[in-house]
Design a protein around this motif. Structure first.
Motif, mmCIF file in Angstrom:
data_model
loop_
_atom_site.group_PDB
_atom_site.id
_atom_site.type_symbol
_atom_site.label_atom_id
_atom_site.label_comp_id
_atom_site.label_asym_id
_atom_site.label_seq_id
_atom_site.Cartn_x
_atom_site.Cartn_y
_atom_site.Cartn_z
ATOM 1 N N PHE A 267 -5.069 -12.965 7.085
ATOM 2 C CA PHE A 267 -3.756 -12.496 7.525
ATOM 3 C C PHE A 267 -2.884 -12.125 6.321
ATOM 4 C CE2 PHE A 267 -5.219 -14.562 11.337
ATOM 5 C CZ PHE A 267 -4.717 -13.751 12.357
ATOM 6 N N ALA A 268 -3.086 -12.812 5.201
ATOM 7 C CA ALA A 268 -2.381 -12.419 3.977
ATOM 8 C C ALA A 268 -2.818 -11.030 3.537
ATOM 9 C CB ALA A 268 -2.646 -13.444 2.867
ATOM 10 N N VAL A 269 -4.111 -10.749 3.642
ATOM 11 C CA VAL A 269 -4.618 -9.432 3.268
ATOM 12 C C VAL A 269 -4.161 -8.385 4.276
ATOM 13 C CG1 VAL A 269 -6.694 -8.051 2.879
ATOM 14 C CG2 VAL A 269 -6.590 -10.406 2.037
ATOM 15 N N LEU A 270 -4.119 -8.742 5.570
ATOM 16 C CA LEU A 270 -3.622 -7.815 6.590
ATOM 17 C C LEU A 270 -2.168 -7.444 6.318
ATOM 18 C CD1 LEU A 270 -3.849 -6.282 9.280
ATOM 19 C CD2 LEU A 270 -3.263 -8.436 10.449
ATOM 20 N N ALA A 271 -1.348 -8.436 5.968
ATOM 21 C CA ALA A 271 0.060 -8.166 5.660
ATOM 22 C C ALA A 271 0.187 -7.244 4.455
ATOM 23 C CB ALA A 271 0.799 -9.483 5.407
ATOM 24 N N ALA A 272 -0.646 -7.477 3.440
ATOM 25 C CA ALA A 272 -0.608 -6.625 2.248
ATOM 26 C C ALA A 272 -1.103 -5.217 2.567
ATOM 27 C CB ALA A 272 -1.447 -7.241 1.139
ATOM 28 N N LEU A 273 -2.120 -5.134 3.413
ATOM 29 C CA LEU A 273 -2.655 -3.825 3.802
ATOM 30 C C LEU A 273 -1.599 -2.997 4.534
ATOM 31 C CD1 LEU A 273 -5.187 -1.932 4.202
ATOM 32 C CD2 LEU A 273 -5.473 -3.097 6.409
ATOM 33 N N LEU A 274 -0.909 -3.622 5.483
ATOM 34 C CA LEU A 274 0.137 -2.917 6.226
ATOM 35 C C LEU A 274 1.329 -2.623 5.319
ATOM 36 C CD1 LEU A 274 0.013 -4.917 9.564
ATOM 37 C CD2 LEU A 274 -0.935 -2.652 9.123
ATOM 38 N N GLY A 275 1.707 -3.628 4.519
ATOM 39 C CA GLY A 275 2.729 -3.431 3.501
ATOM 40 C C GLY A 275 4.079 -3.061 4.049
ATOM 41 N N GLY A 276 4.735 -2.133 3.367
ATOM 42 C CA GLY A 276 6.067 -1.702 3.751
ATOM 43 C C GLY A 276 7.100 -1.990 2.694
ATOM 44 N N THR A 277 6.864 -3.045 1.891
ATOM 45 C CA THR A 277 7.777 -3.372 0.798
ATOM 46 C C THR A 277 7.328 -2.624 -0.455
ATOM 47 O OG1 THR A 277 8.163 -5.585 1.692
ATOM 48 C CG2 THR A 277 8.754 -5.217 -0.605
ATOM 49 N N PRO A 278 8.151 -1.748 -1.002
ATOM 50 C CA PRO A 278 7.723 -0.957 -2.160
ATOM 51 C C PRO A 278 7.612 -1.801 -3.420
ATOM 52 C CG PRO A 278 10.036 -0.541 -1.701
ATOM 53 C CD PRO A 278 9.515 -1.390 -0.568
ATOM 54 N N SER A 279 6.668 -1.451 -4.271
ATOM 55 C CA SER A 279 6.514 -2.149 -5.548
ATOM 56 C C SER A 279 7.380 -1.522 -6.634
ATOM 57 C CB SER A 279 5.047 -2.130 -5.997
ATOM 58 O OG SER A 279 4.572 -0.796 -6.084
ATOM 59 N N ILE A 280 7.918 -0.328 -6.342
ATOM 60 C CA ILE A 280 8.798 0.372 -7.270
ATOM 61 C C ILE A 280 10.094 0.713 -6.543
ATOM 62 C CG2 ILE A 280 9.101 2.409 -8.740
ATOM 63 C CD1 ILE A 280 6.075 2.561 -8.991
ATOM 64 N N LYS A 281 11.222 0.425 -7.149
ATOM 65 C CA LYS A 281 12.522 0.678 -6.536
ATOM 66 C C LYS A 281 12.698 2.160 -6.222
ATOM 67 C CE LYS A 281 17.370 -0.657 -7.074
ATOM 68 N NZ LYS A 281 18.381 -1.269 -7.964
ATOM 69 N N TRP A 282 13.360 2.413 -5.064
ATOM 70 C CA TRP A 282 13.626 3.766 -4.574
ATOM 71 C C TRP A 282 12.357 4.507 -4.159
ATOM 72 C CZ3 TRP A 282 18.299 2.832 -3.775
ATOM 73 C CH2 TRP A 282 19.154 2.308 -4.739
ATOM 74 N N SER A 283 11.284 3.748 -3.925
ATOM 75 C CA SER A 283 10.049 4.367 -3.455
ATOM 76 C C SER A 283 9.598 3.653 -2.184
ATOM 77 C CB SER A 283 8.956 4.255 -4.516
ATOM 78 O OG SER A 283 7.693 4.587 -3.981
ATOM 79 N N TYR A 284 9.142 4.397 -1.176
ATOM 80 C CA TYR A 284 8.619 3.784 0.033
ATOM 81 C C TYR A 284 7.268 3.133 -0.206
ATOM 82 C CZ TYR A 284 12.180 6.283 2.747
ATOM 83 O OH TYR A 284 13.357 6.743 3.257
#
Length: 427
Positions: A267-284
């Protein structure tokens, strides 16, 4: 006399402490006088010390009482006034902060390394000798409770997260984190709760920039009169698929959730796969949810003792846009449940899941996570085991995790609920 007492108590505690062990996370752990300890030596002039107490909202004997007890922290104690605590911490150059989660109440001090003994003593006073006066509840604590609950209700993402816990768990982890206006909280009910949870059996002391040898003698020095108590049992929190809807004018949000065991690498990997939180500011970002919803839906996994809550939160301003984002997120989830992901996507998701799992073990959040682990499992988090479990996740396991969410989901909606979707309209 004080020096003699401390020397004597230090000798006694040495005879009654368990052998210290050092984990791969860098924390050395031990048990002294029934209190669990863990420290990480860091070469810095600043030390951080947290008293982590198994007293979070899931253990509440009456609604809102854990929140009230947390907000009593650093008020008057039987040996110090709140003004004295404030003035002395300012004089020494330091800060105090209480925090509340569903698992724990945490009392934290950050200070110059040479002042360890003083700040350990103050935290001991707050933990073992709080005054809990009625006038403090009326004049200070009650106001803080209202501010916290009002701020939570005004943030759609926070409000929908609270509603999702209720839908997913009902009781236990489903109990509100914040006191509600309808709660009947008195100084007596707070004191009764304190007597149950503020005991050595429910306390873990975790420090950064502190050696275990310097911390251990202080337990006997300043917690000698703290009640031993008994270990508070972990309340049962089975998963229920429910629909909770909270009318609000603060904004709109929809959350989908699924509760699984505390060890849930897929489920941790599923959450990461779906994502949504950008790793770079101002980027989706380029995750599945980022692409499908343009950053309007985010997946995450929140671990608790004995359970983990996988969730997707969609929030896009208007009820119409939020509904569309929630529907798009549900569609992405169903697509993952229909076929295994590619090896490249899996590899990227595992790497992101590793970072998401290990990064909270650093800094102040790491002290809390380590304390909760000590109290519920008897050991500090095993970083190597966490990373190894994530490495073992396969594409088929991720598909199965998505299938589980699709087949039994909890849904919460906050805002213009007449216009927001129900569970059976999403999945």
């Amino acid at each position: 006399m004080l020096a003699h007492r401390r020397a004597t108590s230090s000798f006694l505690h040495t005879a009654r402490r368990t052998l210290a062990t050092v984990a791969d996370s860098g924390f050395a752990s031990s048990t002294v006088e029934g209190v669990k300890l863990a420290t990480k030596e860091v070469d810095t002039p600043i030390s951080t010390l947290s008293f982590v107490v198994k007293a979070g909202s899931r253990y509440s004997t009456t609604p809102g009482v854990a929140h009230a007890l947390e907000r009593y922290a650093f008020q008057n104690t039987k040996t110090r006034s709140a003004l004295r605590i404030t003035r002395e911490s300012e004089f020494l150059g330091a800060s105090f902060s209480p925090s509340l989660s569903r698992d724990a109440i945490v009392l934290t001090a950050e200070f110059l390394k040479d002042d360890l003994a003083y700040f350990f003593e103050v935290l001991s006073d707050v933990f073992a000798r709080p005054h809990l006066a009625r006038h403090e509840l009326a004049e200070v604590v009650g106001t803080l409770l209202k501010l916290d609950s009002t701020a939570a209700a005004a943030d759609p993402s926070v409000a929908v997260t609270e509603a999702l816990h209720l839908a997913a768990y009902r009781r236990g982890l489903g109990l509100p984190l914040y006191a509600q206006p309808s709660d009947s909280i008195s100084a007596t009910s707070v004191s009764d709760y304190k007597d149950i949870v503020y005991t050595k059996a429910n306390l873990a002391i975790v420090g950064s920039g502190i050696s275990l040898d310097k911390l251990s003698p202080l337990v006997a020095d300043f917690l000698e009169d703290a009640p031993a108590g008994t270990d508070v049992p972990l309340p049962s929190s089975p998963f229920y698929a429910g629909d909770v809807r909270v009318p609000s004018t603060a904004g709109n949000a929809v959350a989908l959730g699924y509760a699984t065991s505390s060890s849930a690498p897929e489920f941790a990997v599923l959450a990461a796969l779906l994502g949504g939180t950008p790793s770079i500011k101002w980027s989706y970002g380029s995750s599945l949810l980022a692409t499908a919803t343009q950053g309007k839906a985010v997946a995450s996994l929140t671990p608790y003792a004995g359970s983990s809550l996988f969730k997707i939160i969609a929030s896009a301003g208007s009820a119409e846009d939020t509904s569309a984002a929630a529907a798009a997120a549900a569609s992405v989830l169903k697509s993952v449940a229909s076929k295994p992901v590619s090896s490249d996507d899996l590899k990227k998701a595992i790497a992101q899941a590793k970072f998401a799992a290990v990064s909270p073990l650093e800094g102040k959040p790491g002290l809390t996570a380590t304390g909760v682990s000590l109290l519920t499992t008897g050991a500090v988090p095993d970083t190597a085991a966490i990373l190894s479990a994530l490495d073992s996740v396969t594409a088929e396991k991720v598909k199965s995790a998505a299938e589980a969410v699709v087949s039994k989901v909890a849904v919460a909606a906050v805002g213009k609920v007449a216009e927001l979707p129900y569970a059976d309209e999403l999945l």
